[in-house]
Design a protein around this motif. Structure first.
Motif, mmCIF file in Angstrom:
data_model
loop_
_atom_site.group_PDB
_atom_site.id
_atom_site.type_symbol
_atom_site.label_atom_id
_atom_site.label_comp_id
_atom_site.label_asym_id
_atom_site.label_seq_id
_atom_site.Cartn_x
_atom_site.Cartn_y
_atom_site.Cartn_z
ATOM 1 N N TRP A 1 -8.327 1.998 -2.029
ATOM 2 C CA TRP A 1 -7.644 2.866 -3.009
ATOM 3 C C TRP A 1 -8.349 2.974 -4.199
ATOM 4 O O TRP A 1 -8.458 1.738 -4.951
ATOM 5 C CB TRP A 1 -6.095 2.771 -2.719
ATOM 6 C CG TRP A 1 -5.565 2.848 -1.566
ATOM 7 C CD1 TRP A 1 -5.128 2.002 -0.395
ATOM 8 C CD2 TRP A 1 -5.356 3.971 -0.686
ATOM 9 N NE1 TRP A 1 -4.684 2.463 0.610
ATOM 10 C CE2 TRP A 1 -4.902 4.152 0.738
ATOM 11 C CE3 TRP A 1 -5.609 5.439 -1.264
ATOM 12 C CZ2 TRP A 1 -4.547 4.884 1.498
ATOM 13 C CZ3 TRP A 1 -5.400 6.695 -0.180
ATOM 14 C CH2 TRP A 1 -4.838 6.174 0.931
ATOM 15 N N ASP B 1 -8.050 9.962 -2.488
ATOM 16 C CA ASP B 1 -7.914 8.729 -3.309
ATOM 17 C C ASP B 1 -8.686 7.643 -2.883
ATOM 18 O O ASP B 1 -8.282 6.202 -3.228
ATOM 19 C CB ASP B 1 -6.517 8.274 -3.724
ATOM 20 C CG ASP B 1 -6.018 9.518 -4.587
ATOM 21 O OD1 ASP B 1 -6.508 10.145 -5.256
ATOM 22 O OD2 ASP B 1 -4.550 9.776 -4.265
ATOM 23 N N THR C 1 0.710 -1.250 0.092
ATOM 24 C CA THR C 1 0.126 -0.069 0.087
ATOM 25 C C THR C 1 0.856 1.331 -0.043
ATOM 26 O O THR C 1 0.621 2.209 -0.754
ATOM 27 C CB THR C 1 -0.955 0.146 1.314
ATOM 28 O OG1 THR C 1 -1.837 -1.085 1.057
ATOM 29 C CG2 THR C 1 -1.654 1.205 1.362
ATOM 30 N N GLU C 2 1.924 1.420 0.801
ATOM 31 C CA GLU C 2 2.743 2.451 0.767
ATOM 32 C C GLU C 2 3.458 2.596 -0.545
ATOM 33 O O GLU C 2 3.592 3.657 -0.977
ATOM 34 C CB GLU C 2 3.792 2.348 2.011
ATOM 35 C CG GLU C 2 3.343 2.334 3.425
ATOM 36 C CD GLU C 2 2.459 3.520 3.800
ATOM 37 O OE1 GLU C 2 2.814 4.605 3.391
ATOM 38 O OE2 GLU C 2 1.263 3.483 3.830
ATOM 39 N N LYS D 1 1.296 4.081 -2.903
ATOM 40 C CA LYS D 1 0.747 5.498 -2.753
ATOM 41 C C LYS D 1 1.815 6.407 -3.179
ATOM 42 O O LYS D 1 1.942 7.552 -3.071
ATOM 43 C CB LYS D 1 0.484 5.851 -1.161
ATOM 44 C CG LYS D 1 -0.714 4.942 -0.511
ATOM 45 C CD LYS D 1 -1.165 5.179 0.700
ATOM 46 C CE LYS D 1 -0.231 5.409 1.837
ATOM 47 N NZ LYS D 1 -0.725 5.538 3.165
#
Length: 166
Positions: free
Chosen positions: A132, A158, A34-35, A38
């Motif tokens: 997301w 987002d 996820t990081e 992003k």
């Protein structure tokens, strides 16, 4: 020929021996990916925000009030999902993750189905989730399972918020 072993969905930690390291590994993969998506990749778990690192290092405490479901195939933990404790007859699905080597086998659908069944048993009337916007495959899956986009309850840009009745 593809390995199509049967998958069982069970509550974690369950009655038998649990695999906290494997659950922690799935949660770590979820948060690190996820990081990265992003645009804020981190090199390892130690560099994640405190709240995410706490989930990975001690899921029993982090999710003490919630239900954690895991997908098992043979002796392997191949997926996970968290259902938050109900508030005003509403729960939220979080941390849905399937080991990449098990994707496309219906694991995520089975986890969500088990979560919805659990929510119905617990008297929950609606289940929400946030995803997301770039996770289009996940959004398609959620829509196929009856979730619809709803007004956002989260301030982060987002994120798409979705909900369905139980």
């Amino acid at each position: 020929m593809t390995d199509r072993r049967e998958v069982a969905i069970v509550p974690w930690p369950g009655r038998g021996p649990s695999a906290p390291d494997r659950l922690s590994g799935l949660l770590a993969a979820y948060h690190l990916r996820t990081e990265e998506e992003k645009g804020e990749p981190v090199p390892d778990v130690a560099a994640l925000p405190d709240r995410y690192r706490a989930e990975i290092l001690d899921p029993r405490t982090a999710f003490a009030n919630d239900v954690v479901l895991v997908a098992l195939s043979g002796g392997d933990t191949v997926g996970c999902l968290v259902v938050t404790a109900p508030v005003e007859k509403r729960s939220e699905v979080k941390r849905l993750w399937t080991d990449p080597s098990f994707r496309g086998r219906g694991v995520a659908s089975e986890l969500i189905g088990a979560a919805l069944a659990r929510c119905a048993k617990d008297g929950v009337s609606a289940v929400g989730l946030s995803v997301w916007k770039w996770r289009t495959g996940a959004i398609t899956l959620y829509e196929r399972l009856g979730f619809a986009v709803t007004e956002s309850w989260d301030e982060r840009d987002d994120l798409v918020c979705m909900e369905r009745a139980v």
